[in-house]
Write a protein that holds these residues in place. Structure first.
Motif, PDB file in Angstrom:
ATOM      1  N   ILE A   1      51.332 106.020  12.302  1.00 34.23           N
ATOM      2  CA  ILE A   1      50.013 105.745  12.763  1.00 34.23           C
ATOM      3  C   ILE A   1      50.214 105.056  14.130  1.00 34.23           C
ATOM      4  CG2 ILE A   1      49.347 105.493  10.477  1.00 34.23           C
ATOM      5  CD1 ILE A   1      49.611 102.150  10.722  1.00 34.23           C
ATOM      6  N   PRO A   2      49.054 104.917  14.757  1.00 35.84           N
ATOM      7  CA  PRO A   2      49.210 104.326  16.092  1.00 35.84           C
ATOM      8  C   PRO A   2      49.121 102.654  15.936  1.00 35.84           C
ATOM      9  CG  PRO A   2      47.369 105.870  16.010  1.00 35.84           C
ATOM     10  CD  PRO A   2      47.832 105.660  14.723  1.00 35.84           C
ATOM     11  N   ALA A   3      50.336 102.068  16.611  1.00 35.37           N
ATOM     12  CA  ALA A   3      50.397 100.695  16.496  1.00 35.37           C
ATOM     13  C   ALA A   3      48.963  99.969  16.935  1.00 35.37           C
ATOM     14  CB  ALA A   3      51.440 100.046  17.547  1.00 35.37           C
ATOM     15  N   ALA A   4      48.434 100.741  17.688  1.00 35.79           N
ATOM     16  CA  ALA A   4      47.065  99.910  17.979  1.00 35.79           C
ATOM     17  C   ALA A   4      46.227  99.946  16.694  1.00 35.79           C
ATOM     18  CB  ALA A   4      46.277 100.758  19.130  1.00 35.79           C
ATOM     19  N   ASP A   5      46.299 100.655  15.521  1.00 36.35           N
ATOM     20  CA  ASP A   5      45.537 100.684  14.484  1.00 36.35           C
ATOM     21  C   ASP A   5      45.731  99.184  13.654  1.00 36.35           C
ATOM     22  OD1 ASP A   5      44.503 102.790  15.267  1.00 36.35           O
ATOM     23  OD2 ASP A   5      45.201 104.060  13.740  1.00 36.35           O
TER      24      ASP A   5
ATOM     25  N   ASP B   1      58.071 103.059  17.364  1.00 37.66           N
ATOM     26  CA  ASP B   1      58.598 104.387  18.059  1.00 37.66           C
ATOM     27  C   ASP B   1      57.303 104.755  19.457  1.00 37.66           C
ATOM     28  OD1 ASP B   1      59.786 106.521  19.018  1.00 37.66           O
ATOM     29  OD2 ASP B   1      59.084 107.869  17.414  1.00 37.66           O
ATOM     30  N   GLY B   2      57.613 104.144  20.322  1.00 39.87           N
ATOM     31  CA  GLY B   2      56.744 104.410  21.600  1.00 39.87           C
ATOM     32  C   GLY B   2      55.231 103.522  21.124  1.00 39.87           C
ATOM     33  N   GLU B   3      54.168 104.388  21.014  1.00 42.33           N
ATOM     34  CA  GLU B   3      52.960 103.846  20.890  1.00 42.33           C
ATOM     35  C   GLU B   3      52.634 103.876  19.350  1.00 42.33           C
ATOM     36  OE1 GLU B   3      50.450 102.708  23.259  1.00 42.33           O
ATOM     37  OE2 GLU B   3      52.248 102.840  24.728  1.00 42.33           O
ATOM     38  N   ASP B   4      53.711 104.489  18.455  1.00 43.08           N
ATOM     39  CA  ASP B   4      53.287 104.430  17.046  1.00 43.08           C
ATOM     40  C   ASP B   4      54.201 103.620  16.215  1.00 43.08           C
ATOM     41  OD1 ASP B   4      51.659 106.607  17.489  1.00 43.08           O
ATOM     42  OD2 ASP B   4      53.171 108.138  17.472  1.00 43.08           O
TER      43      ASP B   4
END
Length: 113
Positions: free
Chosen positions: A6-10, A106-109
């Protein structure tokens, strides 16, 4: 073992969301624990994070230490007035804590296992 990205931004700081069988949150560190409260099976993904970084049940405000899965405060409201109930649930979760999953960035996720 199944993994989900999932996107870390979530999952911004102070939030909790549902990812499969896990409540995934960010109390300054990402965590994943079993999604069902040990009290009446409320969805902990709809909960909140308190000042101590614990996951708080949305139904009766029981609180869980996300590093151990143990309940650190039993159900509140009318349930808090039942003699011995808090101690019972805290003892129960020492023997049967919430499942803890892994979360890696993992990066942005986020990768949830």
């Amino acid at each position: 073992m199944a993994t989900t990205r999932i996107p870390a931004a979530d999952v911004p700081p102070g939030s909790v969301t549902g990812v499969g069988d896990h409540a995934v949150g960010n109390n300054g560190e990402y965590f994943a624990v079993g999604r069902r409260c040990r009290h009446l099976r409320a969805d902990l993904a709809e909960g909140s994070i308190d000042e101590q970084g614990c996951l708080v049940c949305p139904w009766h405000a029981a609180a869980y230490d996300v590093t151990t899965g143990a309940m650190v405060r039993g159900p509140q409201g009318g349930f808090a007035k039942v003699p011995g109930l808090d101690a019972f649930y805290r003892a129960l979760t020492r023997a049967w804590p919430l499942h803890r999953g892994g979360v890696t960035v993992d990066g942005e996720d986020l990768v949830v296992e």
